[in-house]
Scaffold this motif. Sequence first.
Motif, PDB file in Angstrom:
ATOM      1  N   ASP A  55       0.844  -1.194   0.000  1.00 38.98           N
ATOM      2  CA  ASP A  55       0.000   0.000   0.000  1.00 38.98           C
ATOM      3  C   ASP A  55       0.877   1.241   0.000  1.00 38.98           C
ATOM      4  O   ASP A  55       2.075   1.175  -0.245  1.00 38.98           O
ATOM      5  CB  ASP A  55      -0.922  -0.031   1.219  1.00 38.98           C
ATOM      6  CG  ASP A  55      -1.846  -1.235   1.212  1.00 38.98           C
ATOM      7  OD1 ASP A  55      -2.398  -1.542   0.145  1.00 38.98           O
ATOM      8  OD2 ASP A  55      -2.004  -1.863   2.279  1.00 38.98           O
ATOM      9  N   LEU A  56       0.301   2.398   0.310  1.00 35.77           N
ATOM     10  CA  LEU A  56       1.072   3.640   0.367  1.00 35.77           C
ATOM     11  C   LEU A  56       2.113   3.570   1.486  1.00 35.77           C
ATOM     12  O   LEU A  56       1.906   2.915   2.510  1.00 35.77           O
ATOM     13  CB  LEU A  56       0.145   4.824   0.636  1.00 35.77           C
ATOM     14  CG  LEU A  56      -0.878   5.193  -0.433  1.00 35.77           C
ATOM     15  CD1 LEU A  56      -1.660   6.406   0.019  1.00 35.77           C
ATOM     16  CD2 LEU A  56      -0.217   5.443  -1.762  1.00 35.77           C
ATOM     17  N   HIS A  67      -0.573   7.201   8.552  1.00 39.86           N
ATOM     18  CA  HIS A  67      -0.983   6.731   7.243  1.00 39.86           C
ATOM     19  C   HIS A  67      -1.867   7.804   6.613  1.00 39.86           C
ATOM     20  O   HIS A  67      -2.699   8.415   7.285  1.00 39.86           O
ATOM     21  CB  HIS A  67      -1.797   5.439   7.350  1.00 39.86           C
ATOM     22  CG  HIS A  67      -1.056   4.286   7.947  1.00 39.86           C
ATOM     23  ND1 HIS A  67      -0.626   3.216   7.194  1.00 39.86           N
ATOM     24  CD2 HIS A  67      -0.683   4.019   9.225  1.00 39.86           C
ATOM     25  CE1 HIS A  67      -0.018   2.341   7.984  1.00 39.86           C
ATOM     26  NE2 HIS A  67      -0.043   2.801   9.220  1.00 39.86           N
ATOM     27  N   TYR A  68      -1.750   8.007   5.312  1.00 42.97           N
ATOM     28  CA  TYR A  68      -2.624   8.974   4.654  1.00 42.97           C
ATOM     29  C   TYR A  68      -4.072   8.470   4.661  1.00 42.97           C
ATOM     30  O   TYR A  68      -4.344   7.289   4.467  1.00 42.97           O
ATOM     31  CB  TYR A  68      -2.200   9.222   3.203  1.00 42.97           C
ATOM     32  CG  TYR A  68      -3.120  10.211   2.540  1.00 42.97           C
ATOM     33  CD1 TYR A  68      -2.950  11.569   2.732  1.00 42.97           C
ATOM     34  CD2 TYR A  68      -4.211   9.778   1.784  1.00 42.97           C
ATOM     35  CE1 TYR A  68      -3.833  12.476   2.184  1.00 42.97           C
ATOM     36  CE2 TYR A  68      -5.099  10.684   1.235  1.00 42.97           C
ATOM     37  CZ  TYR A  68      -4.900  12.032   1.443  1.00 42.97           C
ATOM     38  OH  TYR A  68      -5.791  12.936   0.918  1.00 42.97           O
ATOM     39  N   HIS A  69      -5.004   9.402   4.846  1.00 43.23           N
ATOM     40  CA  HIS A  69      -6.432   9.100   4.742  1.00 43.23           C
ATOM     41  C   HIS A  69      -7.174  10.408   4.485  1.00 43.23           C
ATOM     42  O   HIS A  69      -6.632  11.510   4.701  1.00 43.23           O
ATOM     43  CB  HIS A  69      -6.955   8.434   6.021  1.00 43.23           C
ATOM     44  CG  HIS A  69      -6.628   9.188   7.277  1.00 43.23           C
ATOM     45  ND1 HIS A  69      -7.396  10.236   7.735  1.00 43.23           N
ATOM     46  CD2 HIS A  69      -5.584   9.066   8.148  1.00 43.23           C
ATOM     47  CE1 HIS A  69      -6.860  10.726   8.846  1.00 43.23           C
ATOM     48  NE2 HIS A  69      -5.757  10.037   9.121  1.00 43.23           N
ATOM     49  N   ALA A 140       0.023   9.610  -2.150  1.00 37.96           N
ATOM     50  CA  ALA A 140      -1.438   9.627  -2.114  1.00 37.96           C
ATOM     51  C   ALA A 140      -2.008  10.327  -3.344  1.00 37.96           C
ATOM     52  O   ALA A 140      -2.964   9.832  -3.969  1.00 37.96           O
ATOM     53  CB  ALA A 140      -1.917  10.311  -0.843  1.00 37.96           C
ATOM     54  N   TYR A 144      -3.640   7.123  -4.341  1.00 36.05           N
ATOM     55  CA  TYR A 144      -4.656   6.784  -3.340  1.00 36.05           C
ATOM     56  C   TYR A 144      -6.037   6.833  -3.962  1.00 36.05           C
ATOM     57  O   TYR A 144      -6.374   7.759  -4.711  1.00 36.05           O
ATOM     58  CB  TYR A 144      -4.582   7.758  -2.163  1.00 36.05           C
ATOM     59  CG  TYR A 144      -5.550   7.456  -1.043  1.00 36.05           C
ATOM     60  CD1 TYR A 144      -5.229   6.537  -0.057  1.00 36.05           C
ATOM     61  CD2 TYR A 144      -6.777   8.090  -0.970  1.00 36.05           C
ATOM     62  CE1 TYR A 144      -6.112   6.258   0.986  1.00 36.05           C
ATOM     63  CE2 TYR A 144      -7.668   7.830   0.061  1.00 36.05           C
ATOM     64  CZ  TYR A 144      -7.330   6.908   1.034  1.00 36.05           C
ATOM     65  OH  TYR A 144      -8.215   6.640   2.049  1.00 36.05           O
ATOM     66  N   GLU A 145      -6.868   5.841  -3.650  1.00 34.45           N
ATOM     67  CA  GLU A 145      -8.233   5.808  -4.169  1.00 34.45           C
ATOM     68  C   GLU A 145      -9.201   5.369  -3.082  1.00 34.45           C
ATOM     69  O   GLU A 145      -8.856   4.562  -2.229  1.00 34.45           O
ATOM     70  CB  GLU A 145      -8.344   4.839  -5.356  1.00 34.45           C
ATOM     71  CG  GLU A 145      -7.605   5.300  -6.598  1.00 34.45           C
ATOM     72  CD  GLU A 145      -7.905   4.432  -7.803  1.00 34.45           C
ATOM     73  OE1 GLU A 145      -8.963   3.764  -7.788  1.00 34.45           O
ATOM     74  OE2 GLU A 145      -7.101   4.442  -8.744  1.00 34.45           O
ATOM     75  N   ASP A 146     -10.388   5.934  -3.141  1.00 35.75           N
ATOM     76  CA  ASP A 146     -11.481   5.531  -2.269  1.00 35.75           C
ATOM     77  C   ASP A 146     -12.716   5.422  -3.147  1.00 35.75           C
ATOM     78  O   ASP A 146     -13.250   6.433  -3.610  1.00 35.75           O
ATOM     79  CB  ASP A 146     -11.683   6.545  -1.149  1.00 35.75           C
ATOM     80  CG  ASP A 146     -12.725   6.111  -0.124  1.00 35.75           C
ATOM     81  OD1 ASP A 146     -13.614   5.308  -0.496  1.00 35.75           O
ATOM     82  OD2 ASP A 146     -12.672   6.577   1.020  1.00 35.75           O
ATOM     83  N   THR A 153     -11.387  11.771  -4.531  1.00 36.94           N
ATOM     84  CA  THR A 153     -10.235  11.187  -5.218  1.00 36.94           C
ATOM     85  C   THR A 153      -9.831  12.059  -6.398  1.00 36.94           C
ATOM     86  O   THR A 153      -8.637  12.334  -6.609  1.00 36.94           O
ATOM     87  CB  THR A 153     -10.555   9.761  -5.701  1.00 36.94           C
ATOM     88  OG1 THR A 153     -10.888   8.952  -4.568  1.00 36.94           O
ATOM     89  CG2 THR A 153      -9.355   9.143  -6.402  1.00 36.94           C
TER      90      THR A 153
END
Length: 260
Positions: A55-56, A67-69, A140, A144-146, A153
Amino acid sequence: MTMGITTIRNVTRPVKEEAWARAEALGLPYFRREGTLDDMMTAFRLEGLLVYGKDLPYYYGGGGEYHYHFGTSVLRKGQMEQGHEDRLCRLLPHKEDLTVLDATFGQGGDSLTMSWFLGDRGHVTALEKSTALWEIGQAAIDSYEDSKEEGLTRALRRITLIHEDFRTFLEKAKPKSFDVIYFDPMFKAPVKRRENNMEGFRKAAAYDSLTEEILGLAQRTAAMRIIVKERPFSRLFSTGLFHFVDRRKGQSTAYGVMDV
């Protein structure tokens, strides 16, 4: 900060090669993963580690991880979709192609929220001095994707993130090169430190002070407005530089606004 790069346990060769390549690119030492992260930090006398895996990358600072969020950006976007104002976004001038410089990217929440709010009507450029936070933030932005938050995103992809401190950037920036400059410096007295699980992030962050000199450089660089997020009792708000300060009862932060 004495920082190194390593990987999670039992990683594939491509992950190891990526971690090695990023160590070279960032000018940081690479350490093969052996034992716990705490053991490695003690053995190599490190204050923190950037950790790469499938992951990232994330930051480990001894007792805390970052952690990025998307964080509170999800809530803020939801509130605006329901017709409520966002305290920061409401302070942005109404102008097509608005350019915003977020001088203190950090976790990226304000940059992301402003990028979503502006959409195709503007652009957010952000600065980050901390190597760890810049690396995590750029990773990210790149990947990074959600799936539940496609709008956020897309907004994340639109942000331009620069690895530089705000003083250096503003000293060489062209006059009036951004419509708005926004500062959210790290608080020495953090808000709800334990409740917000901020230890890992705070250990990775830069703590450059925002001074009247820096605000002078910002006045030269901003074409329309400077916005500063600080504690309501900040001494900066008593300097007479700000046209108004948005303080709200029960809120632990305030926004100072300076029109230029």
